[in-house]
Design a protein around this motif. Structure first.
Motif, PDB file in Angstrom:
ATOM      1  N   LYS A 152       0.818  -1.212   0.000  1.00 46.70           N
ATOM      2  CA  LYS A 152       0.000   0.000   0.000  1.00 46.70           C
ATOM      3  C   LYS A 152       0.854   1.265   0.000  1.00 46.70           C
ATOM      4  CE  LYS A 152      -4.489  -1.581   1.624  1.00 46.70           C
ATOM      5  NZ  LYS A 152      -5.091  -1.387   0.285  1.00 46.70           N
ATOM      6  N   VAL A 153       2.003   1.223   0.623  1.00 46.91           N
ATOM      7  CA  VAL A 153       2.911   2.378   0.576  1.00 46.91           C
ATOM      8  C   VAL A 153       3.420   2.557  -0.854  1.00 46.91           C
ATOM      9  CG1 VAL A 153       4.971   3.457   1.567  1.00 46.91           C
ATOM     10  CG2 VAL A 153       3.584   1.924   2.965  1.00 46.91           C
ATOM     11  N   ARG A 154       3.702   1.446  -1.504  1.00 51.45           N
ATOM     12  CA  ARG A 154       4.128   1.476  -2.912  1.00 51.45           C
ATOM     13  C   ARG A 154       3.009   2.031  -3.789  1.00 51.45           C
ATOM     14  NH1 ARG A 154       8.416  -1.660  -4.309  1.00 51.45           N
ATOM     15  NH2 ARG A 154       8.837  -1.980  -6.525  1.00 51.45           N
ATOM     16  N   GLN A 155       1.776   1.693  -3.461  1.00 46.51           N
ATOM     17  CA  GLN A 155       0.613   2.178  -4.199  1.00 46.51           C
ATOM     18  C   GLN A 155       0.478   3.696  -4.068  1.00 46.51           C
ATOM     19  OE1 GLN A 155      -2.790  -0.095  -3.004  1.00 46.51           O
ATOM     20  NE2 GLN A 155      -4.110   0.666  -4.633  1.00 46.51           N
ATOM     21  N   VAL A 156       0.697   4.194  -2.857  1.00 45.36           N
ATOM     22  CA  VAL A 156       0.650   5.647  -2.639  1.00 45.36           C
ATOM     23  C   VAL A 156       1.740   6.333  -3.460  1.00 45.36           C
ATOM     24  CG1 VAL A 156       0.973   7.501  -0.946  1.00 45.36           C
ATOM     25  CG2 VAL A 156      -0.383   5.494  -0.347  1.00 45.36           C
ATOM     26  N   LEU A 157       2.940   5.778  -3.426  1.00 45.10           N
ATOM     27  CA  LEU A 157       4.034   6.361  -4.203  1.00 45.10           C
ATOM     28  C   LEU A 157       3.705   6.346  -5.695  1.00 45.10           C
ATOM     29  CD1 LEU A 157       6.888   7.516  -4.413  1.00 45.10           C
ATOM     30  CD2 LEU A 157       7.762   5.160  -4.447  1.00 45.10           C
ATOM     31  N   ALA A 158       3.094   5.269  -6.166  1.00 47.85           N
ATOM     32  CA  ALA A 158       2.785   5.150  -7.594  1.00 47.85           C
ATOM     33  C   ALA A 158       1.820   6.242  -8.053  1.00 47.85           C
ATOM     34  CB  ALA A 158       2.195   3.774  -7.891  1.00 47.85           C
ATOM     35  N   ILE A 159       0.772   6.480  -7.287  1.00 47.08           N
ATOM     36  CA  ILE A 159      -0.202   7.481  -7.719  1.00 47.08           C
ATOM     37  C   ILE A 159       0.355   8.890  -7.576  1.00 47.08           C
ATOM     38  CG2 ILE A 159      -1.438   7.702  -5.512  1.00 47.08           C
ATOM     39  CD1 ILE A 159      -4.055   7.707  -7.222  1.00 47.08           C
ATOM     40  N   LEU A 160       1.164   9.128  -6.551  1.00 46.75           N
ATOM     41  CA  LEU A 160       1.811  10.432  -6.420  1.00 46.75           C
ATOM     42  C   LEU A 160       2.812  10.649  -7.555  1.00 46.75           C
ATOM     43  CD1 LEU A 160       2.460  10.513  -2.564  1.00 46.75           C
ATOM     44  CD2 LEU A 160       0.861  11.965  -3.820  1.00 46.75           C
ATOM     45  N   ALA A 161       3.532   9.587  -7.930  1.00 46.60           N
ATOM     46  CA  ALA A 161       4.508   9.685  -9.010  1.00 46.60           C
ATOM     47  C   ALA A 161       3.833   9.938 -10.345  1.00 46.60           C
ATOM     48  CB  ALA A 161       5.351   8.415  -9.067  1.00 46.60           C
ATOM     49  N   PHE A 162       2.698   9.273 -10.572  1.00 46.33           N
ATOM     50  CA  PHE A 162       1.998   9.472 -11.833  1.00 46.33           C
ATOM     51  C   PHE A 162       1.524  10.920 -11.975  1.00 46.33           C
ATOM     52  CE2 PHE A 162      -1.742   9.594 -14.545  1.00 46.33           C
ATOM     53  CZ  PHE A 162      -1.248   8.979 -15.688  1.00 46.33           C
ATOM     54  N   PHE A 163       1.027  11.470 -10.885  1.00 48.13           N
ATOM     55  CA  PHE A 163       0.535  12.850 -10.897  1.00 48.13           C
ATOM     56  C   PHE A 163       1.573  13.825 -10.352  1.00 48.13           C
ATOM     57  CE2 PHE A 163      -3.502  10.428 -10.697  1.00 48.13           C
ATOM     58  CZ  PHE A 163      -4.108  10.938 -11.833  1.00 48.13           C
ATOM     59  N   ALA A 164       2.852  13.501 -10.530  1.00 46.80           N
ATOM     60  CA  ALA A 164       3.930  14.344  -9.997  1.00 46.80           C
ATOM     61  C   ALA A 164       3.755  15.793 -10.441  1.00 46.80           C
ATOM     62  CB  ALA A 164       5.280  13.821 -10.465  1.00 46.80           C
ATOM     63  N   GLY A 165       3.925  16.703  -9.488  1.00 50.97           N
ATOM     64  CA  GLY A 165       3.762  18.124  -9.774  1.00 50.97           C
ATOM     65  C   GLY A 165       2.339  18.603  -9.597  1.00 50.97           C
ATOM     66  N   GLN A 166       1.426  17.683  -9.295  1.00 46.15           N
ATOM     67  CA  GLN A 166       0.028  18.035  -9.065  1.00 46.15           C
ATOM     68  C   GLN A 166      -0.389  17.577  -7.668  1.00 46.15           C
ATOM     69  OE1 GLN A 166      -2.645  16.797 -12.323  1.00 46.15           O
ATOM     70  NE2 GLN A 166      -0.822  16.135 -13.415  1.00 46.15           N
ATOM     71  N   VAL A 167      -1.317  18.321  -7.086  1.00 42.59           N
ATOM     72  CA  VAL A 167      -1.858  17.909  -5.792  1.00 42.59           C
ATOM     73  C   VAL A 167      -2.804  16.727  -6.014  1.00 42.59           C
ATOM     74  CG1 VAL A 167      -3.247  18.582  -3.799  1.00 42.59           C
ATOM     75  CG2 VAL A 167      -1.673  20.229  -4.843  1.00 42.59           C
ATOM     76  N   VAL A 168      -2.547  15.651  -5.294  1.00 43.44           N
ATOM     77  CA  VAL A 168      -3.439  14.494  -5.333  1.00 43.44           C
ATOM     78  C   VAL A 168      -4.323  14.571  -4.094  1.00 43.44           C
ATOM     79  CG1 VAL A 168      -3.609  11.982  -5.407  1.00 43.44           C
ATOM     80  CG2 VAL A 168      -1.685  13.126  -6.522  1.00 43.44           C
ATOM     81  N   PRO A 169      -5.620  14.770  -4.281  1.00 41.77           N
ATOM     82  CA  PRO A 169      -6.516  14.910  -3.123  1.00 41.77           C
ATOM     83  C   PRO A 169      -6.519  13.670  -2.224  1.00 41.77           C
ATOM     84  CG  PRO A 169      -7.598  15.656  -5.122  1.00 41.77           C
ATOM     85  CD  PRO A 169      -6.334  14.951  -5.555  1.00 41.77           C
ATOM     86  N   ILE A 170      -6.722  13.899  -0.952  1.00 45.12           N
ATOM     87  CA  ILE A 170      -6.784  12.789   0.002  1.00 45.12           C
ATOM     88  C   ILE A 170      -7.902  11.827  -0.380  1.00 45.12           C
ATOM     89  CG2 ILE A 170      -7.385  12.225   2.399  1.00 45.12           C
ATOM     90  CD1 ILE A 170      -5.807  14.758   3.206  1.00 45.12           C
ATOM     91  N   ALA A 171      -9.006  12.373  -0.887  1.00 44.22           N
ATOM     92  CA  ALA A 171     -10.130  11.507  -1.295  1.00 44.22           C
ATOM     93  C   ALA A 171      -9.724  10.543  -2.406  1.00 44.22           C
ATOM     94  CB  ALA A 171     -11.308  12.369  -1.745  1.00 44.22           C
ATOM     95  N   VAL A 172      -8.900  11.010  -3.346  1.00 46.88           N
ATOM     96  CA  VAL A 172      -8.439  10.152  -4.446  1.00 46.88           C
ATOM     97  C   VAL A 172      -7.517   9.059  -3.910  1.00 46.88           C
ATOM     98  CG1 VAL A 172      -7.047  10.093  -6.556  1.00 46.88           C
ATOM     99  CG2 VAL A 172      -8.702  11.929  -6.203  1.00 46.88           C
ATOM    100  N   LEU A 173      -6.606   9.439  -3.024  1.00 48.97           N
ATOM    101  CA  LEU A 173      -5.687   8.471  -2.424  1.00 48.97           C
ATOM    102  C   LEU A 173      -6.454   7.433  -1.611  1.00 48.97           C
ATOM    103  CD1 LEU A 173      -2.952  11.008  -1.322  1.00 48.97           C
ATOM    104  CD2 LEU A 173      -2.592   9.142  -2.944  1.00 48.97           C
ATOM    105  N   THR A 174      -7.429   7.881  -0.857  1.00 48.51           N
ATOM    106  CA  THR A 174      -8.233   6.973  -0.026  1.00 48.51           C
ATOM    107  C   THR A 174      -9.012   5.996  -0.886  1.00 48.51           C
ATOM    108  OG1 THR A 174      -8.439   8.677   1.683  1.00 48.51           O
ATOM    109  CG2 THR A 174     -10.020   6.870   1.755  1.00 48.51           C
ATOM    110  N   ASP A 175      -9.599   6.491  -1.957  1.00 46.91           N
ATOM    111  CA  ASP A 175     -10.364   5.629  -2.848  1.00 46.91           C
ATOM    112  C   ASP A 175      -9.465   4.626  -3.551  1.00 46.91           C
ATOM    113  OD1 ASP A 175     -12.896   4.911  -4.003  1.00 46.91           O
ATOM    114  OD2 ASP A 175     -12.203   5.809  -5.878  1.00 46.91           O
TER     115      ASP A 175
END
Length: 273
Positions: free
Chosen positions: A24-47
């Motif tokens: 799950k930590v790897r999953q968080v890194l993956a979505i943050l990396a994909f949207f690098a330079g953009q704010v990823v909302p907590i709701a998106v991360l939670t979902d």
């Protein structure tokens, strides 16, 4: 920070990997990396992590995952130079109003480079520069090491982005093959298209390109066999018939083959009359 997504996930800072092992930590890194330079909302991360059914402790757990990522980033950061402000993990994995942002500070991204090269390739082909287009599109495709996020547990958001990336890759591949056909490279394409048509059994344009390459190589019966297999697969799995364009190509190959056969059957003496 440098990011590679087109295959297994690789994130590094200053050449040092920042790669958690916990799924799950790897999953968080993956979505943050994909949207690098953009704010990823907590709701998106939670979902993404809990598929719309987050536990009561979701927010606290997410904060723990972010803390673990920052610890890994800290290990990769260089010691501060004399008189320089130390760069911290919070400067890279930033807390923002409503979410988190991965600040790459001008680092590389294989996705962004793929999109840049593919865009240049499309423009070159559109301008009639098929050799340049084939080269640029080939370079964009060479960045792929496998399926996107190959070693990451995928939630709804990452599944959607992975599917979009795969579709982009297929479009670039389609255009590169089309450019190669225009350049007369049909024989060089046969081995590649054999694999692609076997992998994407209902992809009509790949079958069309394979049929053209086989026809131009003098392999009419093999080209017609590709059509026969596609028609059977489409009918059996989707209840569809091949497109009009593909049916017309099949008829063209049949006509071409029959004319060649008729020509070969005429005695040489008769042809000379």
């Amino acid at each position: 920070m440098d990011i590679e997504i087109l295959g297994s996930l690789i994130v590094s800072e200053g050449g040092i990997p920042v790669m958690p092992t916990a799924p799950k930590v790897r999953q968080v890194l993956a979505i943050l990396a994909f949207f690098a330079g953009q704010v990823v909302p907590i709701a998106v991360l939670t979902d993404e992590l809990w598929a719309g059914r987050p536990p009561r402790s979701a927010r606290t757990t997410l904060q723990t995952y972010v803390l673990q990522l920052r610890e890994l980033i800290t290990l990769a950061l260089p010691a501060p130079g004399r008189g320089k402000k130390a760069l911290t993990a919070k400067d890279i994995l930033m807390t923002c109003p409503g979410g988190y942002l991965l600040n790459t500070r001008g680092g590389t991204s294989d996705v962004r480079e793929f999109e840049r090269l593919a865009g240049l390739g499309y423009r070159a082909v559109g301008d009639g520069d098929h050799a340049g287009g084939a080269r640029l599109l080939g370079a964009s495709l060479a960045l792929w090491r496998g399926a996107p996020f190959a070693d990451v547990q995928l939630g709804k958001q990452l599944e959607m982005e992975a599917a979009r990336l795969e579709e982009s890759r297929l479009c670039a591949l389609d255009q590169r093959i089309e450019a190669d056909l225009r350049l007369g490279r049909h024989r060089e394409l046969l081995a590649e298209l054999t694999v692609l048509v076997s992998r994407y059994r209902t992809h009509e344009n790949l079958c069309r390109q394979f049929m053209i390459a086989l026809q131009r190589s003098g392999r009419w019966s093999d080209a017609l066999e590709v059509y026969r297999k596609l028609r059977g697969t489409l009918s059996r799995e989707l209840g569809l018939e091949p497109s009009l364009a593909l049916r017309q190509l099949q008829r063209s190959i049949l006509l071409d083959h029959s004319q060649m056969t008729a020509s070969d059957s005429v005695p040489r003496a008769v042809r000379a009359v």
